[in-house]
Design a protein around this motif. Structure first.
Motif: not given
Length: 301
Positions: A106-114
């Motif tokens: 999907t071309g994600i440019d930032l991951v925000c995760m716990g």
């Protein structure tokens, strides 16, 4: 800088701070929010490998998928309240592998995760899904540790950043981290803190040098590096504080965060030595393990 932000969720309370950070970042950057839940089939797959049983993974309980739908839809609803576009998806498989695949698809440019989910077993981060993502993806990953509400700072409860720390040694990942830190500081109207640590332990074994000689060289190197950050910050209209200090890097970073009220750390995943490319044992891994603040890691590939 960020147009598509991925928030993986397992529906537990532990990921709530990461959801808050991800949604606030998406609001600031007018980014599309991607909410992903992975129905974890890894325990079943491991059992099948051990027993050689033939079992159809499609028969995983419907309630597992229903829980994933509920968790992702909740994020989508909250994104819509901010006027943001949202995409939801539920996948089945091994979480780290499916998250990585989704990023590529999907071309994600930032991951925000716990940093931990339902089990809480990855308190030390090692071996956790978050660590695997930090190790293997080429995009920035914001790792957010769960906190009780009473432990949140004012900026955290309001969903913003006021003091952003970027530890730097002048390496390529560190320079990339400075770029992201500057953009975030400008976006949030935050103060940028540039920190260079003279690490005697990393260089003491270099043959042919005395420590005094090395110290002078390293301090001069640090001055050049932080002056560059100051210059870039001035050009971007960002308030900056710079410091050169001595000590064990991850310990100095932790103490600096406590002393200066840092609410976001931005750093490369490995430094000049290149020895920490796998992250384990590196300064970054130690900061990820011990920091109570969100940590944005940049690979700088």
């Amino acid at each position: 800088m960020y147009t598509d932000i991925l928030i993986p969720t397992d529906g537990s309370d532990n990921v709530e701070p990461a959801i808050q950070c991800g949604l606030e970042l998406a609001r600031r950057y007018d980014a599309t929010v991607h909410a992903l839940h992975v129905v974890d089939s890894s325990p079943i797959e491991r059992k099948l490998e051990l027993t050689a049983l033939e079992t159809d993974l499609e028969t995983l309980p419907d309630t597992w998928y229903d829980a994933g739908d509920a968790a992702t839809q909740e994020i989508a609803t909250r994104a819509a309240e901010h006027g943001l576009d949202a995409v939801t998806e539920v996948r089945r498989g091994i979480p780290a592998r499916e998250i990585h695949s989704y990023i590529t698809d999907t071309g994600i440019d930032l991951v925000c995760m716990g940093t931990r989910g339902h089990t809480g077993l990855d308190r030390v981060l090692l071996g956790s899904v978050t660590t695997r993502i930090v190790r293997t993806v080429d995009i920035p990953v914001l790792s957010v540790k769960p906190k009780p509400m009473e432990a949140l700072s004012e900026s955290e409860t309001q969903g913003g950043f006021e003091n952003i720390l970027v530890p730097t040694d002048g390496s390529k990942p560190a320079r990339e981290a400075v770029t992201h830190a500057l953009d975030l500081a400008r976006t949030y109207d935050a103060t940028l803190h540039a920190l260079y640590v003279v690490d005697r332990g990393a260089y003491a074994s270099r043959p042919g040098w005395t420590w005094d000689e090395l110290r002078r060289v390293l301090e001069q190197n640090g001055e050049t590096i932080v002056e560059d950050v100051q210059s870039r910050a001035a050009a971007d209209g960002v308030s900056v504080v710079a410091e050169i200090t001595h000590g064990v890097p991850h310990q100095v970073i932790g103490a600096y965060c406590d002393e200066h009220g840092i609410d976001l750390v931005v750093m490369g995943t490995h430094g000049r030595s290149g020895l920490s490319r796998r992250l384990i044992g590196s300064v970054t891994e130690r900061v990820l393990r011990n920091s109570d603040e969100p940590v944005l890691t940049i690979r700088g590939v």
